[in-house]
Design an enzyme around this catalytic site. Structure first.
Site, PDB file in Angstrom:
ATOM      1  N   HIS A  88       0.604  -1.581  -0.280  1.00  0.00           N
ATOM      2  CA  HIS A  88      -0.244   0.164   0.157  1.00  0.00           C
ATOM      3  C   HIS A  88       0.754   1.141   0.355  1.00  0.00           C
ATOM      4  O   HIS A  88       1.893   1.011   0.532  1.00  0.00           O
ATOM      5  CB  HIS A  88      -0.820  -0.093   1.105  1.00  0.00           C
ATOM      6  CG  HIS A  88      -1.874   1.305   1.190  1.00  0.00           C
ATOM      7  ND1 HIS A  88      -2.837   1.128   0.333  1.00  0.00           N
ATOM      8  CD2 HIS A  88      -1.726   2.018   1.970  1.00  0.00           C
ATOM      9  CE1 HIS A  88      -3.846   2.590   0.609  1.00  0.00           C
ATOM     10  NE2 HIS A  88      -3.396   2.831   1.741  1.00  0.00           N
ATOM     11  N   ALA A 128      -2.789  -5.340   6.707  1.00  0.00           N
ATOM     12  CA  ALA A 128      -1.387  -5.091   7.412  1.00  0.00           C
ATOM     13  C   ALA A 128      -1.098  -3.764   6.562  1.00  0.00           C
ATOM     14  O   ALA A 128      -1.392  -3.829   5.492  1.00  0.00           O
ATOM     15  CB  ALA A 128      -0.058  -5.886   6.895  1.00  0.00           C
ATOM     16  N   VAL A 130       1.529  -2.398   5.832  1.00  0.00           N
ATOM     17  CA  VAL A 130       3.231  -1.865   4.651  1.00  0.00           C
ATOM     18  C   VAL A 130       1.877  -2.794   3.315  1.00  0.00           C
ATOM     19  O   VAL A 130       2.636  -2.965   2.478  1.00  0.00           O
ATOM     20  CB  VAL A 130       3.803  -2.523   4.895  1.00  0.00           C
ATOM     21  CG1 VAL A 130       3.763  -4.278   5.423  1.00  0.00           C
ATOM     22  CG2 VAL A 130       4.882  -2.164   4.099  1.00  0.00           C
ATOM     23  N   GLU A 131       1.125  -3.691   3.834  1.00  0.00           N
ATOM     24  CA  GLU A 131       0.313  -4.436   2.024  1.00  0.00           C
ATOM     25  C   GLU A 131      -0.481  -4.181   1.765  1.00  0.00           C
ATOM     26  O   GLU A 131      -1.102  -2.906   1.059  1.00  0.00           O
ATOM     27  CB  GLU A 131      -0.175  -5.927   3.244  1.00  0.00           C
ATOM     28  CG  GLU A 131       1.582  -6.253   2.848  1.00  0.00           C
ATOM     29  CD  GLU A 131       1.527  -8.211   3.830  1.00  0.00           C
ATOM     30  OE1 GLU A 131       1.374  -9.081   2.834  1.00  0.00           O
ATOM     31  OE2 GLU A 131       2.190  -7.803   4.984  1.00  0.00           O
ATOM     32  N   MET A 132      -2.185  -4.526   2.279  1.00  0.00           N
ATOM     33  CA  MET A 132      -3.065  -3.925   1.614  1.00  0.00           C
ATOM     34  C   MET A 132      -4.063  -2.966   2.338  1.00  0.00           C
ATOM     35  O   MET A 132      -4.986  -2.619   2.094  1.00  0.00           O
ATOM     36  CB  MET A 132      -4.058  -5.130   1.675  1.00  0.00           C
ATOM     37  CG  MET A 132      -3.889  -6.692   0.908  1.00  0.00           C
ATOM     38  SD  MET A 132      -4.797  -8.131   0.629  1.00  0.00           S
ATOM     39  CE  MET A 132      -4.178  -8.750  -0.652  1.00  0.00           C
TER      40      MET A 132
END
Length: 344
Positions: A88, A128, A130-132
């Protein structure tokens, strides 16, 4: 002289033990011929269809950009072939993405084993930052806004009063991922086919066991079954093992788990560069040499590395044919992509 020549010729023709298969079967297991059963999650064709759609759907991310397949690309070995994944807001994740192929056979998921199974793993990246960077509520609102998804959830979880839930979202993805199994020449050899592996691959298998690699990389997935220090004999250099990553210690808060990681499963490893949790090593030969030094305390010879690479190539399997799904259409009620979910 003639006797010596005959002995040398015989060794070259058969440079591995006659009981190699029996020895290997004491350490490894061939992939099963049927899909592995899941704890508290019976697999059905309806769940697989739903899970496949969810695996490929980027709308489960806040931005509408990232799907499970973004970091676990089924066309590139089940990972993203990046040092660490991009998530993201184009943030870089802290660790290399493991392959999703054959992940159902791992003792736990993630490098530090913090997810007990694929259901738990499926929930992690969605939330998360830093992810989705999404929330369970936003995911479910998105799915409920599309009638086709509601129909698929109702079919996959028949009899449930409210089938469209975050738990069922994770169960469906787990069911699909359990089908991502890649039978390889190594399995054919373990099952009795002498011709399935080349002479070099058999020599590499012999070395792999004799040198002690199989002490950690064993079982069905040739790894993924236990936790070990990265740097058992000698600490890797800081460019391979970043000091800030304490490994499983972050999960257990136990001193003995400093720099401890789940042993990497080695199926399809020839396809999944770069290597290690840091993703700092792009060459498989170099990765093997490093493991020899830091885990075994031995400088492997070049020809030994070459033979072990040959064996690892026998772990490259046939990926299931997966047709890209046509996903349900959005409606006026479908939440729009955002850069940040309110309340996060």
């Amino acid at each position: 002289m003639a006797a010596a020549l005959l002995a040398t010729t015989a060794f070259a023709a058969d440079p591995f033990p006659a009981d190699l298969r029996e020895t290997a079967l004491a350490t490894f297991k061939a992939l099963p011929s049927t899909t592995r059963a899941l704890a508290n999650n019976p697999i059905t064709s309806e769940k697989i269809v739903l899970g496949k759609a969810l695996f490929f759907d980027p709308r489960v991310s806040a931005s509408g950009v990232f799907s499970c397949n973004s970091c676990h690309n089924l066309a590139t070995g089940g990972d993203d072939n990046l040092e660490t994944s991009i998530g993201h807001g184009w943030q870089k994740g802290p660790r290399n993405a493991p392959t999703v192929l054959n992940a159902v056979f791992n003792i736990a998921q993630f490098w530090d084993g913090r997810a007990e199974d694929l259901k738990a793993q499926a929930k992690g990246p969605v939330q998360a930052g830093v992810e989705m960077a999404n929330t369970p509520g936003q995911v479910i609102a998105t799915l409920r806004s599309m009638p086709q998804y509601v129909e698929w959830f109702s079919a996959a979880f028949a009899g449930e009063a409210d089938p469209v839930t975050f738990d069922n979202f994770a169960k469906a993805i787990e069911a699909f991922e359990a089908t991502l199994v890649t039978p390889a020449p190594f399995d054919a050899f373990l099952n009795g086919d002498d011709a399935a592996m080349t002479s070099e691959q058999k020599q590499g298998l012999t070395l792999f066991m004799d040198k002690g690699c199989s002490s950690c990389h064993s079982g069905i997935n040739v790894g993924g079954e236990g936790y070990y220090p990265f740097g058992l004999v000698k600490r890797p250099s800081t460019d391979v093992l970043p000091e800030k990553d304490k490994g499983r210690f972050a999960v257990t808060n136990t001193f003995d788990d400093f720099f401890v990681f789940r042993a990497a499963p080695l199926r399809n490893v020839a396809l999944t560069a770069p290597y290690f949790h840091s993703g700092k090593v792009w060459d498989l030969k170099k990765a093997i040499a490093i493991m020899g030094t830091v885990q075994l305390g031995e400088e492997l010879k070049e020809e030994e590395v070459e033979l072990i690479v040959a064996f690892l190539n026998s772990l490259t399997g046939k990926v299931p044919d997966v047709a890209y799904p046509v996903l349900p259409a959005e409606t006026a009620a479908t939440p729009r992509p955002v850069s940040q979910i309110s309340g996060k």
